[in-house]
Design a protein around this motif. Structure first.
Motif, PDB file in Angstrom:
ATOM      1  N   ALA A  42     -25.877  26.250 -69.367  1.00  9.19           N
ATOM      2  CA  ALA A  42     -25.280  27.162 -70.346  1.00  9.19           C
ATOM      3  C   ALA A  42     -26.213  28.328 -70.667  1.00  9.19           C
ATOM      4  CB  ALA A  42     -24.929  26.402 -71.621  1.00  9.19           C
ATOM      5  N   VAL A  43     -27.497  28.041 -70.850  1.00  9.73           N
ATOM      6  CA  VAL A  43     -28.474  29.094 -71.150  1.00  9.73           C
ATOM      7  C   VAL A  43     -28.620  30.039 -69.967  1.00  9.73           C
ATOM      8  CG1 VAL A  43     -30.922  29.546 -71.649  1.00  9.73           C
ATOM      9  CG2 VAL A  43     -29.693  27.760 -72.903  1.00  9.73           C
ATOM     10  N   LYS A  44     -28.669  29.482 -68.773  1.00 10.87           N
ATOM     11  CA  LYS A  44     -28.768  30.301 -67.557  1.00 10.87           C
ATOM     12  C   LYS A  44     -27.568  31.237 -67.434  1.00 10.87           C
ATOM     13  CE  LYS A  44     -30.656  31.216 -63.471  1.00 10.87           C
ATOM     14  NZ  LYS A  44     -31.917  31.895 -63.336  1.00 10.87           N
ATOM     15  N   ALA A  45     -26.377  30.713 -67.695  1.00 13.21           N
ATOM     16  CA  ALA A  45     -25.165  31.528 -67.604  1.00 13.21           C
ATOM     17  C   ALA A  45     -25.136  32.621 -68.673  1.00 13.21           C
ATOM     18  CB  ALA A  45     -23.927  30.640 -67.715  1.00 13.21           C
ATOM     19  N   ALA A  46     -25.638  32.303 -69.869  1.00 13.24           N
ATOM     20  CA  ALA A  46     -25.593  33.250 -70.987  1.00 13.24           C
ATOM     21  C   ALA A  46     -26.654  34.342 -70.887  1.00 13.24           C
ATOM     22  CB  ALA A  46     -25.751  32.505 -72.309  1.00 13.24           C
ATOM     23  N   THR A  47     -27.823  33.993 -70.344  1.00 10.50           N
ATOM     24  CA  THR A  47     -28.955  34.934 -70.392  1.00 10.50           C
ATOM     25  C   THR A  47     -29.520  35.311 -69.034  1.00 10.50           C
ATOM     26  OG1 THR A  47     -30.611  33.175 -70.550  1.00 10.50           O
ATOM     27  CG2 THR A  47     -29.670  33.982 -72.629  1.00 10.50           C
ATOM     28  N   GLY A  48     -29.224  34.507 -68.034  1.00 14.07           N
ATOM     29  CA  GLY A  48     -29.858  34.721 -66.739  1.00 14.07           C
ATOM     30  C   GLY A  48     -31.257  34.139 -66.675  1.00 14.07           C
ATOM     31  N   ARG A  55     -42.822  27.415 -77.327  1.00 12.06           N
ATOM     32  CA  ARG A  55     -43.484  28.643 -77.798  1.00 12.06           C
ATOM     33  C   ARG A  55     -43.444  29.781 -76.777  1.00 12.06           C
ATOM     34  NH1 ARG A  55     -49.066  26.717 -80.306  1.00 12.06           N
ATOM     35  NH2 ARG A  55     -49.573  28.700 -79.357  1.00 12.06           N
ATOM     36  N   ARG A  56     -42.358  29.855 -76.019  1.00 16.16           N
ATOM     37  CA  ARG A  56     -42.195  30.912 -75.013  1.00 16.16           C
ATOM     38  C   ARG A  56     -40.868  31.639 -75.225  1.00 16.16           C
ATOM     39  NH1 ARG A  56     -46.704  32.239 -72.815  1.00 16.16           N
ATOM     40  NH2 ARG A  56     -45.614  33.135 -71.069  1.00 16.16           N
ATOM     41  N   ILE A  57     -40.822  32.872 -74.765  1.00 22.40           N
ATOM     42  CA  ILE A  57     -39.592  33.640 -74.693  1.00 22.40           C
ATOM     43  C   ILE A  57     -39.468  34.131 -73.264  1.00 22.40           C
ATOM     44  CG2 ILE A  57     -40.759  35.729 -75.547  1.00 22.40           C
ATOM     45  CD1 ILE A  57     -38.002  36.559 -76.761  1.00 22.40           C
ATOM     46  N   VAL A  58     -38.277  33.968 -72.691  1.00 23.13           N
ATOM     47  CA  VAL A  58     -38.023  34.383 -71.320  1.00 23.13           C
ATOM     48  C   VAL A  58     -36.998  35.516 -71.390  1.00 23.13           C
ATOM     49  CG1 VAL A  58     -37.333  33.648 -69.017  1.00 23.13           C
ATOM     50  CG2 VAL A  58     -38.405  32.004 -70.569  1.00 23.13           C
ATOM     51  N   ILE A  59     -37.357  36.648 -70.812  1.00 19.37           N
ATOM     52  CA  ILE A  59     -36.529  37.848 -70.909  1.00 19.37           C
ATOM     53  C   ILE A  59     -36.016  38.227 -69.531  1.00 19.37           C
ATOM     54  CG2 ILE A  59     -36.510  40.285 -71.590  1.00 19.37           C
ATOM     55  CD1 ILE A  59     -38.900  39.527 -73.499  1.00 19.37           C
ATOM     56  N   ALA A  60     -34.718  38.579 -69.473  1.00 16.36           N
ATOM     57  CA  ALA A  60     -34.088  39.063 -68.237  1.00 16.36           C
ATOM     58  C   ALA A  60     -33.259  40.287 -68.607  1.00 16.36           C
ATOM     59  CB  ALA A  60     -33.226  37.984 -67.604  1.00 16.36           C
ATOM     60  N   GLY A  61     -33.831  41.457 -68.417  1.00 15.73           N
ATOM     61  CA  GLY A  61     -33.134  42.692 -68.771  1.00 15.73           C
ATOM     62  C   GLY A  61     -32.933  42.791 -70.266  1.00 15.73           C
ATOM     63  N   LEU A  76     -30.900  36.058 -77.271  1.00 19.04           N
ATOM     64  CA  LEU A  76     -30.769  37.492 -77.552  1.00 19.04           C
ATOM     65  C   LEU A  76     -29.887  38.118 -76.487  1.00 19.04           C
ATOM     66  CD1 LEU A  76     -34.532  38.250 -78.282  1.00 19.04           C
ATOM     67  CD2 LEU A  76     -32.734  37.841 -79.960  1.00 19.04           C
ATOM     68  N   VAL A  77     -28.871  38.831 -76.926  1.00 20.52           N
ATOM     69  CA  VAL A  77     -27.944  39.539 -76.044  1.00 20.52           C
ATOM     70  C   VAL A  77     -27.612  40.864 -76.715  1.00 20.52           C
ATOM     71  CG1 VAL A  77     -26.933  37.412 -75.076  1.00 20.52           C
ATOM     72  CG2 VAL A  77     -25.874  38.483 -77.086  1.00 20.52           C
ATOM     73  N   PRO A  78     -27.038  41.822 -75.972  1.00 21.83           N
ATOM     74  CA  PRO A  78     -26.576  43.033 -76.646  1.00 21.83           C
ATOM     75  C   PRO A  78     -25.611  42.658 -77.778  1.00 21.83           C
ATOM     76  CG  PRO A  78     -26.574  43.372 -74.289  1.00 21.83           C
ATOM     77  CD  PRO A  78     -26.849  41.903 -74.521  1.00 21.83           C
ATOM     78  N   TYR A  79     -25.664  43.402 -78.860  1.00 23.63           N
ATOM     79  CA  TYR A  79     -24.860  43.088 -80.039  1.00 23.63           C
ATOM     80  C   TYR A  79     -23.384  42.925 -79.701  1.00 23.63           C
ATOM     81  CZ  TYR A  79     -23.043  43.342 -84.791  1.00 23.63           C
ATOM     82  OH  TYR A  79     -22.395  43.056 -85.968  1.00 23.63           O
ATOM     83  N   THR A  80     -22.872  43.794 -78.863  1.00 21.24           N
ATOM     84  CA  THR A  80     -21.443  43.777 -78.529  1.00 21.24           C
ATOM     85  C   THR A  80     -21.048  42.564 -77.692  1.00 21.24           C
ATOM     86  OG1 THR A  80     -21.857  45.181 -76.611  1.00 21.24           O
ATOM     87  CG2 THR A  80     -21.196  46.285 -78.662  1.00 21.24           C
ATOM     88  N   GLU A  81     -22.009  41.829 -77.155  1.00 18.95           N
ATOM     89  CA  GLU A  81     -21.731  40.652 -76.338  1.00 18.95           C
ATOM     90  C   GLU A  81     -21.902  39.332 -77.088  1.00 18.95           C
ATOM     91  OE1 GLU A  81     -23.860  40.733 -72.605  1.00 18.95           O
ATOM     92  OE2 GLU A  81     -23.530  42.891 -72.403  1.00 18.95           O
ATOM     93  N   ALA A  82     -22.316  39.395 -78.345  1.00 18.42           N
ATOM     94  CA  ALA A  82     -22.641  38.167 -79.077  1.00 18.42           C
ATOM     95  C   ALA A  82     -21.439  37.245 -79.242  1.00 18.42           C
ATOM     96  CB  ALA A  82     -23.255  38.499 -80.433  1.00 18.42           C
ATOM     97  N   VAL A  83     -20.304  37.769 -79.650  1.00 20.62           N
ATOM     98  CA  VAL A  83     -19.127  36.922 -79.886  1.00 20.62           C
ATOM     99  C   VAL A  83     -18.688  36.241 -78.595  1.00 20.62           C
ATOM    100  CG1 VAL A  83     -16.695  36.930 -80.578  1.00 20.62           C
ATOM    101  CG2 VAL A  83     -18.375  38.227 -81.907  1.00 20.62           C
ATOM    102  N   ALA A  84     -18.619  36.988 -77.511  1.00 22.06           N
ATOM    103  CA  ALA A  84     -18.215  36.409 -76.222  1.00 22.06           C
ATOM    104  C   ALA A  84     -19.243  35.394 -75.731  1.00 22.06           C
ATOM    105  CB  ALA A  84     -18.025  37.508 -75.186  1.00 22.06           C
ATOM    106  N   THR A  85     -20.513  35.653 -75.982  1.00 21.79           N
ATOM    107  CA  THR A  85     -21.560  34.720 -75.555  1.00 21.79           C
ATOM    108  C   THR A  85     -21.466  33.415 -76.338  1.00 21.79           C
ATOM    109  OG1 THR A  85     -22.991  36.573 -74.938  1.00 21.79           O
ATOM    110  CG2 THR A  85     -24.052  34.432 -75.221  1.00 21.79           C
ATOM    111  N   VAL A  86     -21.189  33.499 -77.629  1.00 18.43           N
ATOM    112  CA  VAL A  86     -20.994  32.291 -78.435  1.00 18.43           C
ATOM    113  C   VAL A  86     -19.842  31.469 -77.858  1.00 18.43           C
ATOM    114  CG1 VAL A  86     -20.192  31.420 -80.684  1.00 18.43           C
ATOM    115  CG2 VAL A  86     -22.000  33.138 -80.580  1.00 18.43           C
ATOM    116  N   ALA A  87     -18.727  32.119 -77.554  1.00 19.02           N
ATOM    117  CA  ALA A  87     -17.562  31.412 -76.992  1.00 19.02           C
ATOM    118  C   ALA A  87     -17.916  30.755 -75.656  1.00 19.02           C
ATOM    119  CB  ALA A  87     -16.390  32.373 -76.823  1.00 19.02           C
ATOM    120  N   ALA A  88     -18.644  31.467 -74.818  1.00 14.42           N
ATOM    121  CA  ALA A  88     -19.034  30.913 -73.513  1.00 14.42           C
ATOM    122  C   ALA A  88     -19.975  29.724 -73.682  1.00 14.42           C
ATOM    123  CB  ALA A  88     -19.685  31.995 -72.661  1.00 14.42           C
ATOM    124  N   LEU A  89     -20.923  29.820 -74.618  1.00 15.45           N
ATOM    125  CA  LEU A  89     -21.841  28.706 -74.871  1.00 15.45           C
ATOM    126  C   LEU A  89     -21.084  27.501 -75.415  1.00 15.45           C
ATOM    127  CD1 LEU A  89     -24.842  30.698 -76.368  1.00 15.45           C
ATOM    128  CD2 LEU A  89     -24.955  29.238 -74.343  1.00 15.45           C
TER     129      LEU A  89
END
Length: 186
Positions: A42-48, A55-61, A76-89
């Motif tokens: 789920a995390v991979k699909a949501a964030t790449g 104690r780490r943060i992994v950033i992809a774009g 963390l995702v672009p603000y406009t993608e938050a609702v869709a990302t919640v639904a996908a998760l």
């Protein structure tokens, strides 16, 4: 429908470093078994990204996954993608014990930029900035407020706090970054 606005309207201050509110940022709290196959997928699909180590943060774009506790991530995702990302998760984690919550409008993000950025922060946060590596995240305090921070680039830190304390946090950062107040001016 109302228009979303950031906590402080993008305010910034230039002192011996620049401090600024980063603007709208999609932020999602995910709680559950971080070692489960479903969570990892789920995390991979949501964030790449993979589920980060402690104690780490992994950033992809423009997306990231940050470790917040043994059973909690901040996505963390672009603000406009938050609702869709919640639904996908939610869909990806169905059948597994979890909590997914969009906290975008409950948080504020700040950037602290400049060669002496750590000097401005060390006046507010009990963190050893000399050993804080890029990609490492800390849950800490910024003066009297709960915060999370990480080195987001060379000479740059990102800091997240509760939106309700955004004015206080920015005020503390602004005072801490005033020209001439460097703890190590050399």
């Amino acid at each position: 429908m109302s228009k979303a606005v950031s906590a402080l309207g993008g305010v910034s201050h230039k002192g011996f470093v620049e401090v600024s509110e980063a603007g709208l940022q999609g932020m999602i709290t995910v709680r559950g078994d971080l070692s489960s196959a479903k969570m990892k997928k789920a995390v991979k699909a949501a964030t790449g990204t993979a589920v980060p180590e402690a104690r780490r943060i992994v950033i992809a774009g423009d997306k990231a996954a940050a470790w917040m506790s043994p059973d909690e991530l901040l996505i963390l995702v672009p603000y406009t993608e938050a609702v869709a990302t919640v639904a996908a998760l939610e869909e990806a984690l169905a059948g597994e014990h979890h909590i997914v919550a969009d906290v975008s409008d409950a948080r504020a993000m700040f950037r602290i930029k400049g060669a002496k950025a750590s000097q401005a922060l060390l006046k507010l946060c009990p963190v050893d900035f000399e050993t804080l590596a890029e990609g490492e995240i800390r849950r800490t305090r910024a003066a009297q407020v709960a915060a999370a921070l990480w080195k987001s680039a060379e000479d740059e830190f990102s800091l997240v706090s509760f939106r309700s304390a955004a004015g206080y946090v920015f005020g503390a950062l602004e005072v801490s970054a005033r020209t001439g107040s460097e703890p190590f001016p050399a």
